[in-house]
Each structure stands twice: as C-alpha cells, then as structure tokens.
Write a protein that holds these residues in place. Structure first.
Motif, PDB file in Angstrom:
ATOM      1  N   LEU A   1       0.812  -1.210   0.000  1.00 42.77           N
ATOM      2  CA  LEU A   1       0.000   0.000   0.000  1.00 42.77           C
ATOM      3  C   LEU A   1       0.846   1.260   0.000  1.00 42.77           C
ATOM      4  N   THR A   2       1.934   1.250   0.747  1.00 43.64           N
ATOM      5  CA  THR A   2       2.778   2.443   0.814  1.00 43.64           C
ATOM      6  C   THR A   2       3.365   2.768  -0.548  1.00 43.64           C
ATOM      7  N   VAL A   3       3.861   1.747  -1.225  1.00 40.82           N
ATOM      8  CA  VAL A   3       4.446   1.953  -2.552  1.00 40.82           C
ATOM      9  C   VAL A   3       3.387   2.468  -3.525  1.00 40.82           C
ATOM     10  N   SER A   4       2.202   1.858  -3.508  1.00 42.31           N
ATOM     11  CA  SER A   4       1.134   2.305  -4.412  1.00 42.31           C
ATOM     12  C   SER A   4       0.764   3.755  -4.143  1.00 42.31           C
ATOM     13  N   GLY A   5       0.727   4.137  -2.871  1.00 41.74           N
ATOM     14  CA  GLY A   5       0.428   5.531  -2.527  1.00 41.74           C
ATOM     15  C   GLY A   5       1.467   6.488  -3.071  1.00 41.74           C
ATOM     16  N   GLU A   6       2.753   6.123  -2.991  1.00 40.52           N
ATOM     17  CA  GLU A   6       3.821   6.961  -3.514  1.00 40.52           C
ATOM     18  C   GLU A   6       3.739   7.070  -5.036  1.00 40.52           C
ATOM     19  N   ILE A   7       3.384   5.947  -5.707  1.00 39.01           N
ATOM     20  CA  ILE A   7       3.261   5.975  -7.171  1.00 39.01           C
ATOM     21  C   ILE A   7       2.131   6.915  -7.584  1.00 39.01           C
ATOM     22  N   ARG A   8       0.980   6.834  -6.902  1.00 41.50           N
ATOM     23  CA  ARG A   8      -0.146   7.720  -7.215  1.00 41.50           C
ATOM     24  C   ARG A   8       0.260   9.188  -7.058  1.00 41.50           C
ATOM     25  N   ARG A   9       0.925   9.489  -5.958  1.00 46.29           N
ATOM     26  CA  ARG A   9       1.310  10.873  -5.669  1.00 46.29           C
ATOM     27  C   ARG A   9       2.285  11.398  -6.720  1.00 46.29           C
ATOM     28  N   ALA A  10       3.243  10.551  -7.110  1.00 45.44           N
ATOM     29  CA  ALA A  10       4.215  10.976  -8.114  1.00 45.44           C
ATOM     30  C   ALA A  10       3.549  11.189  -9.474  1.00 45.44           C
ATOM     31  N   CYS A  11       2.586  10.336  -9.816  1.00 42.09           N
ATOM     32  CA  CYS A  11       1.871  10.505 -11.086  1.00 42.09           C
ATOM     33  C   CYS A  11       1.092  11.819 -11.106  1.00 42.09           C
ATOM     34  N   ARG A  12       0.441  12.157  -9.998  1.00 41.36           N
ATOM     35  CA  ARG A  12      -0.285  13.433  -9.931  1.00 41.36           C
ATOM     36  C   ARG A  12       0.679  14.606 -10.083  1.00 41.36           C
ATOM     37  N   ALA A  13       1.837  14.502  -9.424  1.00 42.58           N
ATOM     38  CA  ALA A  13       2.798  15.602  -9.477  1.00 42.58           C
ATOM     39  C   ALA A  13       3.363  15.793 -10.874  1.00 42.58           C
ATOM     40  N   GLU A  14       3.530  14.703 -11.630  1.00 40.04           N
ATOM     41  CA  GLU A  14       4.137  14.788 -12.958  1.00 40.04           C
ATOM     42  C   GLU A  14       3.113  14.783 -14.087  1.00 40.04           C
ATOM     43  N   GLY A  15       1.813  14.749 -13.731  1.00 38.65           N
ATOM     44  CA  GLY A  15       0.766  14.809 -14.742  1.00 38.65           C
ATOM     45  C   GLY A  15       0.676  13.581 -15.618  1.00 38.65           C
ATOM     46  N   LEU A  16       0.963  12.399 -15.057  1.00 38.63           N
ATOM     47  CA  LEU A  16       0.913  11.151 -15.812  1.00 38.63           C
ATOM     48  C   LEU A  16      -0.334  10.351 -15.456  1.00 38.63           C
ATOM     49  N   ALA A  17      -0.897   9.690 -16.476  1.00 42.56           N
ATOM     50  CA  ALA A  17      -2.048   8.818 -16.234  1.00 42.56           C
ATOM     51  C   ALA A  17      -1.601   7.617 -15.396  1.00 42.56           C
TER      52      ALA A  17
END
Length: 699
Positions: A81-97
């Motif tokens: 869960l922690t890794v998935s949360g970090e991936i989501r946050r990074a995608c939002r920050a970089e504007g990636l789907a």
C-alpha cells in the motif's frame, strides 16, 4: 512515428506478463523491480529497460521525467500500500495517467480459516494458541510476527531463496530447518507436504489472490486439518474514490485502445506443440494437418517432417526449447509457429521438455503461450496392427534413457518398449536370452514393429534369440509378453545358495539381509549406496525389489568386485552399477542417495556418513557391524550428527543343521543393526542433535 513508452512497477507475476505482452507489440517499457532477484525474472528484451531498486517519491518523480512516458502502470503486490500511494502521488505531481493493475482476491468459503486486518492482529492471535506455524507471508513481515510470538521456535518461515531473506530469518531467531527458502508458485501438494513436514497446526498467509497461490494454500490447510490464519487484502477497502482498478484483461483492452493496437486473437501468440504420428502422412490427424498448413515456421527433426508437407513455411531443423525460443525472439513477425514431434505429444515426446514449469514460464515471459495437439500414438497404431488390445500394457522407453526392461518383466506380463535403433534391439535380445538362461525370466513372446506408418512397415512375432540378429536400420517398437510374470516372491531374503560365492569374500546371510532391507525402507525409485558390498547380495536383492531405482555397489577388493559383476550377470540386473573404490572415495560422482547401507567401512565410517549426509541431509542409513569396536563407533556418530528415527538391534541367528543322525543349532555371528534418517539439516549447522533417545544399554 515515435511510440511513447510505458513505466511499469512490476512487483508481481501480472506485471512481468504485461511487460512481455507490450514488448511483443513493439511498445517499449521501463520496468521497475525492487530487488536483484526480481530483475533476474525479467526476459532479456531490447524493448524492456529493467531498473532495480526500491524507489521513494522523489526517485519516482525523477524517473518519470527521464522520458515522455504515456502512462504509469502500478502492478505491485496488493499489500504494498505504501508503494502504491507513492506511485499515485508521483503521477499526480508529474501529470501522468495512473493505471492500477489489481488482483481479484475474493475470500474462499470454508470454516478452516480465521481472518485479520493486519499482521500484528494475526500474530497476536497465534501467540494465544499452541502449535507450530508455517508462515508464508514473506520475509518482510517476519520481524513483527517474531516480536509478537513469545516462542519463535514455533515458526517455520517460507521465504525467497535470497541472502536478504535468510538474514532476516536469522535476525528473528529463525534458523536451520525452520527456514524453507524456495521460489514459488507452490502446488497444493507441495503445501501439504511442507505442512506435514513442519508438523504445523497453523498456516499464515495473505489474501493475495490466485497468482500468489492463495487458493492452493487454503486447499492444503483444509486437507491437512490446519487452520489458515489469513490477513485480508487491505487494497479492497483503501482504493481512493474515483479510481478504477483494472483486471489484467481489462488493462490490456485499455492499453490497446490507447495505442491503437489490436488485442490479436490468442492463437496468433500461441506456440503449438503437435504429435505427427508414428510415421508417414497418412497417420497425421486432420487437426495437425491444418496446423501445418497454417504455420509460418516449422520446428522439427528432418526425419519427422516430410518434405512434401513443408510448403512455404520456414523450416528450422531443431525442436529444443532454447533453439525455438531464440528463433522466435529473433523473428518477431512469426505468428503461427509449430513444433512437431514423432508419435503422440504425450508419450515419451520432446514436448515434455517444453511443458516443464521452467520452460513454460520462459516462453510466457517471451509472450508465448503453449498449446498441445495430440497425435496418433505408436502404441495404439501398433496394437491395431498386431491385433492385441493395449489396455494392460506397461509402457516403457529405452530411447535415449535408462530402462530396466528385465526387472520390469519379472512383474509385468506385457511390456511395450520404444527403442533407439537396431543396436538397442540386439542388446536387449542378448539380455533377454541371458535372463531366460539363468531362470530370471520364463518363456517370452516378442512382437516387433518396424518403420510403422512408412512404406516399408513390417510387423512380426519372433523369439528373443531372433532379436540378437536384427540388422535393418530404422524405427523399432516391441511388445514383450511374459506369462510367468508376478510369480516370484516380493519379500527379501533370497536363499544364500542362489548367489555365486567365494570362501574368502564375506556375504550377508539371508536372515540378516532380509532385516537390513526391511530397515532400509526402500522405495520403487530408490537410489541406494551399498558400501562394502562384498559378494553383492544386498545390492542384488535391493535391485530386484526397486525395479525403477538404481543401486551403486561400492567395493574396494578387486576379487569381490569381480564376484559382484558375476552376480549382477547371474541375476540379469540392469540397475546395479559397480564402483571399485574405498568409500568415501568414489561417491562424489554418484547421484545423491535416498538410501545407504554400510556393511563394511574399513575404518572410514565417520567420513562415509559425513559424505552421504552432505549429498542428502534426509538420507535413510542402515549400518551393520559384527565387532564391538564398530558398534561403539556407530553409537558415537549417532550422538554427533543430525539424525532422527533411530533404531538399534542386535541380531542372533541359529540354523538347524545335520549332526550325524541328529540335528543341532549352528549359531552365526551376532550382528548389530542400526538404522536412522538424516533430519534434513546441513551437517555444518550449529546445535546438532544426535540420537539421544538411543539408550547406551544396547551395547
């Protein structure tokens, strides 16, 4: 037009499969794996750039800026869960789907499980009950589990075979045989075996879905009467609002739409494995004929593939899995590959090498699924030609492999045999004649099939002697019928008079030999070392009992070796190998033993036992000794080495023999017999426990 790559966090089987699927469609991927071990599971493909190491939020953001990625796929484990949360946050920050590839992890029905929301809650429950626990949640969870259980000796940890996993186990106080370092997936049968071996009352697992082997674990626990302690999938309750989690097939459809590519019919990415029948085009099934006509590349031995059937397809004269995979990797335009084998694909066929788990996984990683097409088997074809039903036949092959034909015929009345060539036929004929001459076998009827399905096909009935003179080159099959099969005793203890003997070479007598063989607990496919074989009587009896196994008679005396060879021939044994050496010399080159009998050690008993335990820590060992000194040495070893299931007896045998007009008992020398089993630990482990349950009074 430049194809934009995809960034994949591939911490699961589905992630690796998705990467291979995309690469097979010319879509480049950057694949992030957390460990060096995870990197080794990825195929070598120029379109897959594998990055190793755990990434934090800042690392992810930096990685996403390296290339113009089209999207990010999160295929990490449902419990990460922690890794998935970090991936989501990074995608939002970089504007990636962001696409989440989620497993279906529905709970299975059954009353054999208790469920918890966290590892800590599950461990607290286990601390409140009694019994050993097989922990299958991975090494990362072990510190929390070990901290909650006051008695860590209850834990058997199944972890990946990496140095990091072993270090974590040791740091938690889990050592030796309590560590099961293996790579899954595990079948239900393997789970059952490990539960029984551990004596577990509980199996701790995560609700990780089918790819994680969850169903097999639950089924094994129920079968063994073990309680499954299950940690629920936390992702089901924590998926952010508005986010869609994709199934594997759903994500394939989404990405296909994104890139404007077709999913393609499954058959276009399927490697077909087909049996072409016993020979000739007339024996090819309609299904296989269609597959040949539609193939764009054919893999086969030139002997198997008729020239007239090749058509316009590329022909590769090889059917080895590595050669096939290498060709397909180098020719990505191939869409209808076909591998052809003689006979039926399910009977001693080269298809078996493709269907091994390791090879299937390798092809899957390269984007290929395997499908098998059956062919007309040589067995059914031959049966129809000679007019004998084959439902009672025992099926054997000596084509490129060891086959104990004479030993099998002692018990089976009808044996069908694939052979390599006419030399194989002649050699078998000589063995059958020798076995009949020595009364090992009775009368035999032999049916021969030659070049079946081909223009020069022949079938005939002949004698074993006729086999010795076969000269025509070609493909042979045989049916051997032995009406007297199964009439010999199944118990050990052949009369001593049946063996060839010399006065100065010792032989284990019939009564003691029977006890030794019973104590060995031989199995059908046993690998037995008979060390200090003497006359070879134990080797002979063991080989007769274990027709599917192999016996290695180890003896240093040249005269005894010559006598052993004579007894091997006298009893027509194919599954005895003579090793002329003073053990433990000569053992290094042999396969690991499942059973060992030490009848003579020449002062090397300690070295011998160390050597066999090093080759198989779970080996079954039986010692015999007629001197007190050797008996004392055996007792000392039992206390020093990791052995269990120890038994010791002293055997005294007296035979009734004529004495003038009377009969009297004539005593043989008393014999000490000690049997034991390695407890599975390496002999270098600390804290070795010997056989303390063995009373010294037996001396």
């Amino acid at each position: 037009m430049t194809v934009r790559p995809i960034y994949i966090f591939a911490g699961t089987t589905e992630g690796r499969e998705l990467s291979c699927w995309l690469a097979s469609r010319k879509i480049p991927c950057t694949v992030s794996v957390a460990t060096e071990y995870g990197a080794t599971l990825m195929p070598d493909n120029p379109l897959l750039h594998v990055c190793e190491g755990r990434l934090r939020y800042e690392d992810m953001c930096g990685a996403f800026r390296m290339q113009p990625y089209a999207c990010v796929v999160d295929a990490t484990h449902p419990f990460a869960l922690t890794v998935s949360g970090e991936i989501r946050r990074a995608c939002r920050a970089e504007g990636l789907a962001y696409y989440r590839l989620a497993r279906r992890t529905d709970e299975l029905p059954g009353a054999d499980a208790v469920f918890f929301d966290s590892v800590q809650d599950a461990a607290a429950y286990l601390d409140s009950v009694q019994g050993a626990v097989l922990v299958t949640t991975g090494s990362k969870e072990l510190p929390a589990i070990a901290a909650a259980l006051h008695d860590t000796s209850r834990i058997f940890a199944r972890v990946l075979p990496t140095a990091e996993s072993i270090r974590i186990c040791n740091d938690c106080g889990i050592k030796g045989r309590h560590i099961i370092a293996m790579q899954g997936p595990f079948s239900q049968e393997m789970n059952e075996l490990q539960l029984k071996e551990c004596g577990a009352s509980f199996l701790m697992t995560k609700e990780s879905g089918l790819p994680g082997g969850y169903k097999e674990k639950r089924a094994a626990a129920e079968r063994c009467g073990v309680t499954a302690v299950v940690i629920r999938n936390p992702e089901k309750a924590l998926v952010p609002e508005g986010e869609k989690a994709f199934s594997f097939s759903g994500l394939l459809a989404e990405l296909s739409s994104l890139y404007g590519i077709g999913l393609e019919p499954e058959r276009q990415r399927t490697l077909l494995l087909a049996g072409i029948g016993p020979g000739g085009t007339a024996c090819i099934t309609a299904e296989v004929s269609r597959a040949i006509a539609e193939a764009d590349v054919l893999f086969a031995s030139p002997r198997v593939m008729p020239e007239e059937l090749r058509g316009t397809a590329a022909f590769v004269p090889s059917y080895r899995p590595d050669a096939v995979r290498s060709y397909l990797d180098g020719h990505p335009s191939c869409s209808h590959p076909l591998v052809l084998f003689s006979g039926d694909s399910g009977f001693y066929s080269g298809a078996a090498s493709f269907l091994a788990e390791k090879e299937k996984a390798a092809f899957l990683r390269s984007g290929w699924k395997l499908r098998v097409l059956c062919g007309i088997s040589t067995i059914s074809y031959f049966s129809s030609r000679i007019g004998i039903p084959y439902q009672e036949w025992t099926l054997l092959s000596s084509h490129g492999r060891f086959c104990n034909v004479v030993g099998t015929l002692r018990f089976k009345r009808s044996c069908f045999l694939l052979v390599s060539d006419c030399r194989d036929v002649r050699l078998l004929g000589r063995k059958l004649c020798a076995a009949r001459q020595n009364s090992v076998l009775g009368e035999l009827r032999v049916h021969v099939g030659f070049q079946l399905g081909l223009p020069d096909e022949q079938t005939m009935r002949c004698s074993p002697e006729a086999l010795c003179s076969m000269q025509a080159d070609g493909l042979y099959v045989l049916l051997l019928e032995h009406a007297a099969a199964g009439q010999q005793p199944l118990v050990p203890g052949l009369p001593d008079g049946l063996f060839l003997r010399q006065a100065h070479i010792p032989m284990t007598k019939s009564e003691t030999r029977a006890l030794i063989l019973c104590a060995l607990r031989l199995t059908e496919h046993a690998v037995l070392y008979d060390i200090g074989a003497g006359t070879g009587s134990v080797s002979v009896e063991a080989a007769r009992l274990c027709t599917g196994g192999m016996v290695y008679a180890v003896e240093r005396n040249p005269d005894a070796c010559a006598l052993i060879r004579q007894n091997i021939g006298h009893f027509a044994l194919d599954n005895v190998r003579l090793v002329q050496a003073l053990a433990p010399d000569g053992l290094d080159e042999l396969p690991a033993p499942s059973h060992v009998f030490v009848g003579g050690s020449d002062g090397k008993l300690k070295e011998i036992v160390h050597a066999v335990l090093a080759k198989n820590p779970s080996v079954r060992i039986v010692f015999s000794a007629i001197t007190v000194e050797n008996a004392i040495l055996m007792q000392q070893l039992l206390h020093q080495l990791p052995l269990t299931d120890v038994s010791a007896v002293q055997v005294s045998v007296s035979r009734v023999e004529p004495l003038g007009s009377y009969h009297a008992l004539k005593a043989q020398s008393p014999v000490f017999l000690v049997s034991c089993t390695g407890d599975g630990r390496c002999i270098a482990d600390d804290g070795l426990c010997g056989a303390d349950m063995l009373a010294e009074a037996w001396l």
